[in-house]
Design a protein around this motif. Structure first.
Motif, mmCIF file in Angstrom:
data_model
loop_
_atom_site.group_PDB
_atom_site.id
_atom_site.type_symbol
_atom_site.label_atom_id
_atom_site.label_comp_id
_atom_site.label_asym_id
_atom_site.label_seq_id
_atom_site.Cartn_x
_atom_site.Cartn_y
_atom_site.Cartn_z
ATOM 1 N N VAL A 56 0.829 -1.205 0.000
ATOM 2 C CA VAL A 56 0.000 0.000 0.000
ATOM 3 C C VAL A 56 0.863 1.255 0.000
ATOM 4 C CG1 VAL A 56 -1.643 1.363 1.356
ATOM 5 C CG2 VAL A 56 -1.993 -1.106 1.061
ATOM 6 N N PHE A 106 0.391 3.784 -3.052
ATOM 7 C CA PHE A 106 -0.125 5.127 -2.784
ATOM 8 C C PHE A 106 0.950 6.196 -3.022
ATOM 9 C CE2 PHE A 106 -3.897 4.248 0.324
ATOM 10 C CZ PHE A 106 -4.498 3.493 -0.663
ATOM 11 N N ALA A 161 -0.425 7.408 3.676
ATOM 12 C CA ALA A 161 -0.386 5.954 3.537
ATOM 13 C C ALA A 161 0.115 5.304 4.819
ATOM 14 C CB ALA A 161 0.503 5.566 2.355
#
Length: 224
Positions: free
Chosen positions: A14, A18, A42
């Protein structure tokens, strides 16, 4: 341990998707503030999402810092490293499937001629060592016995955002070997040839920051 491995893999995925995604898929011209906030937010999101499972290191330098500070055994650190590098690679791969440029531009780190502010190797090395040390100091401080539990994720995320605001033009900001590894492996070329700095410098910075806790320099008197 499988839960911790899974959490670190997802969290690092992630972070790369991101943060690097904001750099690659974000508005033109390049918006340094937007990218900085994407990396910071994030971390905040993952701190509260996977923090209860693994502590949300999502960064081999942070895990090394925890080990040097005496807060993590070597075996667990190695498991975290494996998950983090794998997660970063998967995150970069997903980004490459979305980006119009494929693997050519994945928000990879670098320095020198043709890269953002064109800062030299010495500046890149100093920046990554110093900023990683500061980042690890913040993390170990806010997650310690006298830390600010519920607000730790916010403090860590804001610190990462500020580091990016200060240094994107220098190296694109790593302070995280896994974050550099995923995009560099897929992009190849200059990013891969310069990857060594983003493996070595954050490790040195993390160790330096963690030693201040290991030797009690930054530990409150009632914690020693």
């Amino acid at each position: 341990m499988l839960k911790k491995f899974s959490a670190e893999l997802v969290g690092t995925l992630v972070l790369v998707l991101f943060g690097c995604g904001a750099a690659v898929l974000g508005p033109e011209p390049f918006d340094q503030l937007a990218v900085s906030l994407a990396f910071g937010f994030a971390i905040v999101a993952m701190a509260y999402g996977i923090g209860p499972v693994s502590g949300c290191h999502v960064n081999p330098a942070v895990s090394l810092g925890a080990f040097v500070a005496g807060r993590m055994p070597a075996k667990t650190m190695l498991v975290y490293w494996l998950a983090q590098f794998a997660g970063a690679l998967v995150g970069a791969f997903i980004l490459s499937l979305i980006a119009k440029t494929g693997t050519a531009n994945l928000g990879q780190n670098g320095w020198g001629l043709g890269f953002l502010g064109e800062y030299p190797l010495a500046a890149a090395l100093i920046f990554e060592v110093v900023m990683t040390a500061i980042f690890v100091i913040v993390i170990l401080g806010v997650t310690g016995d006298k830390g600010h539990g519920p607000f730790a994720g916010t403090a860590i995320g804001l610190t990462l955002a500020v580091i990016h605001i200060v240094g994107i033009q220098v190296t694109g900001v790593s302070v995280n070997p896994a974050r550099s590894f995923g995009p560099a492996v897929l992009a190849g070329g200059q990013a891969l040839s310069q990857l060594w700095l983003f493996l070595v410098a954050p490790a040195v910075g993390a160790a330096l920051g963690a030693l201040l806790f290991r030797f009690g320099v930054l530990v409150a008197d009632d914690e020693t």
